[in-house]
Design a protein around this motif. Sequence first.
Motif, PDB file in Angstrom:
ATOM      1  N   PRO A  23       0.980  -1.402  -0.105  1.00  0.00           N
ATOM      2  CA  PRO A  23      -0.563  -0.051  -0.349  1.00  0.00           C
ATOM      3  C   PRO A  23       0.689   1.750   0.225  1.00  0.00           C
ATOM      4  O   PRO A  23       0.335   2.245  -0.748  1.00  0.00           O
ATOM      5  CB  PRO A  23      -0.666  -0.073   1.497  1.00  0.00           C
ATOM      6  CG  PRO A  23      -0.928  -1.788   2.101  1.00  0.00           C
ATOM      7  CD  PRO A  23       0.573  -2.352   1.173  1.00  0.00           C
ATOM      8  N   ASN A  24       2.206   1.508   0.702  1.00  0.00           N
ATOM      9  CA  ASN A  24       2.695   2.578   0.643  1.00  0.00           C
ATOM     10  C   ASN A  24       3.685   2.637  -0.805  1.00  0.00           C
ATOM     11  O   ASN A  24       4.519   3.966  -1.615  1.00  0.00           O
ATOM     12  CB  ASN A  24       3.888   2.236   1.843  1.00  0.00           C
ATOM     13  CG  ASN A  24       5.012   1.517   1.596  1.00  0.00           C
ATOM     14  OD1 ASN A  24       4.325   0.065   1.099  1.00  0.00           O
ATOM     15  ND2 ASN A  24       5.573   1.575   1.909  1.00  0.00           N
ATOM     16  N   ASP A  25       3.393   2.014  -1.655  1.00  0.00           N
ATOM     17  CA  ASP A  25       3.614   2.703  -3.197  1.00  0.00           C
ATOM     18  C   ASP A  25       2.351   2.671  -3.951  1.00  0.00           C
ATOM     19  O   ASP A  25       2.353   2.703  -5.533  1.00  0.00           O
ATOM     20  CB  ASP A  25       3.973   1.049  -3.586  1.00  0.00           C
ATOM     21  CG  ASP A  25       5.308   1.494  -3.228  1.00  0.00           C
ATOM     22  OD1 ASP A  25       6.134   1.907  -2.738  1.00  0.00           O
ATOM     23  OD2 ASP A  25       6.239  -0.417  -3.172  1.00  0.00           O
ATOM     24  N   ALA A  26       0.884   2.590  -3.103  1.00  0.00           N
ATOM     25  CA  ALA A  26      -0.052   3.065  -4.370  1.00  0.00           C
ATOM     26  C   ALA A  26      -0.770   4.576  -3.512  1.00  0.00           C
ATOM     27  O   ALA A  26      -0.492   5.250  -2.597  1.00  0.00           O
ATOM     28  CB  ALA A  26      -0.983   1.688  -3.656  1.00  0.00           C
ATOM     29  N   ASN A  27      -1.700   4.838  -4.476  1.00  0.00           N
ATOM     30  CA  ASN A  27      -2.129   5.738  -4.217  1.00  0.00           C
ATOM     31  C   ASN A  27      -3.549   6.042  -3.748  1.00  0.00           C
ATOM     32  O   ASN A  27      -3.900   4.441  -3.598  1.00  0.00           O
ATOM     33  CB  ASN A  27      -2.448   6.422  -6.080  1.00  0.00           C
ATOM     34  CG  ASN A  27      -3.268   5.846  -7.029  1.00  0.00           C
ATOM     35  OD1 ASN A  27      -4.019   5.056  -6.295  1.00  0.00           O
ATOM     36  ND2 ASN A  27      -2.980   5.855  -8.177  1.00  0.00           N
ATOM     37  N   ALA A  28      -4.426   6.252  -3.765  1.00  0.00           N
ATOM     38  CA  ALA A  28      -5.809   6.287  -4.012  1.00  0.00           C
ATOM     39  C   ALA A  28      -6.820   5.188  -3.483  1.00  0.00           C
ATOM     40  O   ALA A  28      -7.702   4.854  -3.389  1.00  0.00           O
ATOM     41  CB  ALA A  28      -6.911   7.599  -3.034  1.00  0.00           C
ATOM     42  N   LEU A  29      -6.283   4.516  -5.336  1.00  0.00           N
ATOM     43  CA  LEU A  29      -7.320   3.706  -6.218  1.00  0.00           C
ATOM     44  C   LEU A  29      -6.585   2.692  -5.696  1.00  0.00           C
ATOM     45  O   LEU A  29      -7.389   1.974  -6.218  1.00  0.00           O
ATOM     46  CB  LEU A  29      -7.321   4.478  -7.530  1.00  0.00           C
ATOM     47  CG  LEU A  29      -7.852   5.388  -7.994  1.00  0.00           C
ATOM     48  CD1 LEU A  29      -8.104   6.337  -9.679  1.00  0.00           C
ATOM     49  CD2 LEU A  29     -10.066   5.059  -7.302  1.00  0.00           C
ATOM     50  N   GLY A  30      -5.103   2.005  -4.672  1.00  0.00           N
ATOM     51  CA  GLY A  30      -5.164   1.236  -4.474  1.00  0.00           C
ATOM     52  C   GLY A  30      -3.909   1.217  -5.674  1.00  0.00           C
ATOM     53  O   GLY A  30      -3.571  -0.823  -6.381  1.00  0.00           O
ATOM     54  N   ASN A  31      -3.601   2.186  -6.645  1.00  0.00           N
ATOM     55  CA  ASN A  31      -2.942   1.402  -8.035  1.00  0.00           C
ATOM     56  C   ASN A  31      -0.856   1.874  -7.520  1.00  0.00           C
ATOM     57  O   ASN A  31      -1.294   3.049  -6.764  1.00  0.00           O
ATOM     58  CB  ASN A  31      -3.329   2.383  -9.130  1.00  0.00           C
ATOM     59  CG  ASN A  31      -4.847   1.569  -9.180  1.00  0.00           C
ATOM     60  OD1 ASN A  31      -5.070   0.491  -9.282  1.00  0.00           O
ATOM     61  ND2 ASN A  31      -5.035   2.755 -10.348  1.00  0.00           N
ATOM     62  N   LEU A  32      -0.689   0.821  -7.894  1.00  0.00           N
ATOM     63  CA  LEU A  32       0.938   1.934  -8.030  1.00  0.00           C
ATOM     64  C   LEU A  32       1.453   3.060  -8.329  1.00  0.00           C
ATOM     65  O   LEU A  32       1.402   3.050  -9.611  1.00  0.00           O
ATOM     66  CB  LEU A  32       1.678   0.951  -8.782  1.00  0.00           C
ATOM     67  CG  LEU A  32       3.096   0.940  -8.871  1.00  0.00           C
ATOM     68  CD1 LEU A  32       3.660   1.405  -7.867  1.00  0.00           C
ATOM     69  CD2 LEU A  32       3.586  -0.288  -9.511  1.00  0.00           C
ATOM     70  N   PHE A  33       1.915   3.399  -7.938  1.00  0.00           N
ATOM     71  CA  PHE A  33       2.291   4.638  -8.556  1.00  0.00           C
ATOM     72  C   PHE A  33       3.140   4.829  -9.892  1.00  0.00           C
ATOM     73  O   PHE A  33       3.835   4.105  -9.852  1.00  0.00           O
ATOM     74  CB  PHE A  33       3.414   5.941  -7.407  1.00  0.00           C
ATOM     75  CG  PHE A  33       3.066   6.794  -6.483  1.00  0.00           C
ATOM     76  CD1 PHE A  33       1.776   7.779  -6.339  1.00  0.00           C
ATOM     77  CD2 PHE A  33       2.970   6.222  -5.118  1.00  0.00           C
ATOM     78  CE1 PHE A  33       1.108   7.660  -5.480  1.00  0.00           C
ATOM     79  CE2 PHE A  33       1.952   6.733  -3.452  1.00  0.00           C
ATOM     80  CZ  PHE A  33       1.331   7.751  -3.719  1.00  0.00           C
TER      81      PHE A  33
END
Length: 174
Positions: A23-33
Amino acid sequence: MAEAVSSKPVADSQAERSEIIFPNDANALGNLFGGRLMQFIDLVGAIAACRHAKAITVTASMDHLDFVAPVHVGELLILRASVNRAFKTSMEVGVKAMVEDMIGTGGTRHVASAYLTYVAMDMMGKKIDVPQVVPETDHQKRRFDDAAKRREMRTGEVLRKKELRAAMGNIWNV
Ligand SMILES: CC(C)(COP(=O)(O)OP(=O)(O)OC[C@H]1O[C@@H](n2cnc3c(N)ncnc32)[C@H](O)[C@@H]1OP(=O)(O)O)[C@@H](O)C(=O)NCCC(=O)NCCS
């Protein structure tokens, strides 16, 4: 000192890296930055380039970066890198990123691709020549030929930017 090798097959330097997305690599939609994916791409590309050159390499550019599909938290990301072609001190590396459905079908989906150029350096930071690439398979031969066309486009762009910087001076020094 080991003798310099003048050419090497693509298979000798191919690299692979796997990551579970947290999760710490993801945005609010749960997708990888996108930026984190670019970091993974650069790291695996650098491994292939260093293996090929048997030297330290620096990233000169990343281009043709396509984010094809999102990567979700919990998914297994697999990145594969190959040196497509070597020039004098630089190499073009192609990276393909896939997601593997590891607890389901085991199938993969393509999520991103990029081409990166790395320049080889000695320990003093001086550019050094790299071995040429020997493409063996049909895929490798196609990528080898295409890399020359991409380099032509890149070189034109690099020269234009250098001229522009020279004409403008360093605006940060005002
Ligand atoms: C990349 C770098 C080494 C190029 O140095 P330079 O003195 O401009 O080098 P040159 O013009 O002699 O080019 C050297 C090679 O790099 C290639 N190159 C230079 N800039 C490039 C670019 N933007 N994209 C692709 N290739 C590039 C040249 O085509 C040449 O290739 P060749 O030797 O195979 O023919 C230099 O700009 C640098 O150190 N940049 C910072 C690298 C870095 O810190 N990367 C991490 C990112 S923060």
